[in-house]
Write a protein that holds these residues in place. Sequence first.
Motif, short mmCIF file in Angstrom:
data_model
loop_
_atom_site.label_atom_id
_atom_site.label_comp_id
_atom_site.label_asym_id
_atom_site.label_seq_id
_atom_site.Cartn_x
_atom_site.Cartn_y
_atom_site.Cartn_z
N GLU A 25 -4.87 -0.01 1.09
CA GLU A 25 -4.07 -1.14 1.60
C GLU A 25 -4.94 -2.26 2.17
O GLU A 25 -4.39 -3.24 2.70
N LEU A 27 -6.81 -4.80 1.02
CA LEU A 27 -6.69 -6.18 0.55
C LEU A 27 -5.26 -6.69 0.51
O LEU A 27 -5.04 -7.90 0.63
N ASP A 28 -4.33 -5.77 0.34
CA ASP A 28 -2.93 -6.21 0.14
C ASP A 28 -2.01 -5.16 0.74
O ASP A 28 -1.74 -4.13 0.13
N TRP A 29 -1.54 -5.42 1.96
CA TRP A 29 -0.65 -4.46 2.64
C TRP A 29 0.78 -4.62 2.13
O TRP A 29 1.41 -5.66 2.34
N GLY A 31 2.20 -5.36 -0.56
CA GLY A 31 2.57 -6.49 -1.40
C GLY A 31 2.67 -7.82 -0.70
O GLY A 31 3.17 -8.80 -1.28
N CYS A 32 2.17 -7.91 0.54
CA CYS A 32 2.28 -9.18 1.27
C CYS A 32 1.14 -10.13 0.94
O CYS A 32 1.13 -11.28 1.37
N GLY A 33 0.12 -9.63 0.21
CA GLY A 33 -0.96 -10.49 -0.22
C GLY A 33 -2.07 -10.68 0.79
O GLY A 33 -2.95 -11.53 0.59
N MET A 34 -2.07 -9.90 1.85
CA MET A 34 -3.14 -10.02 2.84
C MET A 34 -3.39 -8.67 3.49
O MET A 34 -2.57 -7.75 3.44
N SER A 35 -4.57 -8.57 4.11
CA SER A 35 -4.94 -7.37 4.85
C SER A 35 -4.28 -7.38 6.21
O SER A 35 -3.97 -8.44 6.76
#
Length: 357
Positions: A25, A27-29, A31-35
């Motif tokens: 998770e 790089l992309d938590w 599916g939100c596009g950010m850590s």
Amino acid sequence: MTRVFNFSPGPATLPEAVLRQAAEEMLDWHGCGMSVMEMSHRGKEFMGIYAEAEGLLRELMGVPSNYKVLFMQGGAIGENAIVPMNLIGRNGKADYAITGDWSKKSHKEATRYGQAQVAVQGDNVSIPKQSAWKLDPAASYVHICSNETIGGVQYHWTPDTGRVPLVADMSSDILSRPIDVSKYGLIYAGAQKNIGPSGLTIVVVRDDMLGHALPITPSAFNYQVQGENDSMYNTPPTYAIYIVGLVLKHFKANGGIAAVEAHNARKAKILYDFLDASSFFRNPVAKEDRSLMNVPFKLKDETLDEAFLKGAAAGGMIQLKGHRSVGGMRASIYNAMSIEGVQALVKYMQDFERQHA
């Protein structure tokens, strides 16, 4: 990839399943596009992470509704000052039970803010019976360290302090076994030994303990201010809170704290049974007060210490050197240490004894 058996006293080993999920998770938590590292602490994504972590902590610890759960910073060393700044102002006095190096540090720091009295002085290898304690019924609180990481002594009972609130530093045994939170006025713990990474301090405080902070108390360290702001008065350690939430979910999915306790008891028995049967290694702690988290031991011939540590490291077992104040060895076997890790250590100790006895 080869992972070692990490016996560090802290920061300590974490469940591999948790580390793998965090890696997936990163790089992309969801599916939100950010850590998670990049999230606003006031954004809906992180607020959901925060709420879940607090809910799980309340559930697993059995925290009553009249207690606040705070996510703070500064570790137990910080709390040594933050606790008296918030609590000793009730009447200027507090009692401290000294059972090892960490409770000694707590007491020393508290003397800067009021009359921090020594209720009992232990010998670093046992917990004094309560009949030896001299408690002041007018004290603002009684402070203990439930598990001393350096000396390896642990309370297996809860002190009776009457109407005086009991405060406990549980940094090295929080969530290692079930406890009755209602017997404490305040519990604090650095996360980095049993439930997460360094940088996060858990505080569980009863509502009536709030509102007594000394005027010098910084707003960010005022329990009442943090409670009123859901630990968001300043930016909290967001990524550490996220990891703690994953660890707590892992505990819940694998049987809860009762299962954690059984796991810890089994590991400790394997190691203590070997030590008790050996004439080459020894543990100095009174049997009834032995820690299930930190097991100090010494070799009969201490000139072999370096050879022991070198051989252990070669076998994938690290961070076994004892604290500089006591020497010898120390195996910290917190929640995430596996049975296999302890079995590997005992096997190595057996082999080392046969070679050098």
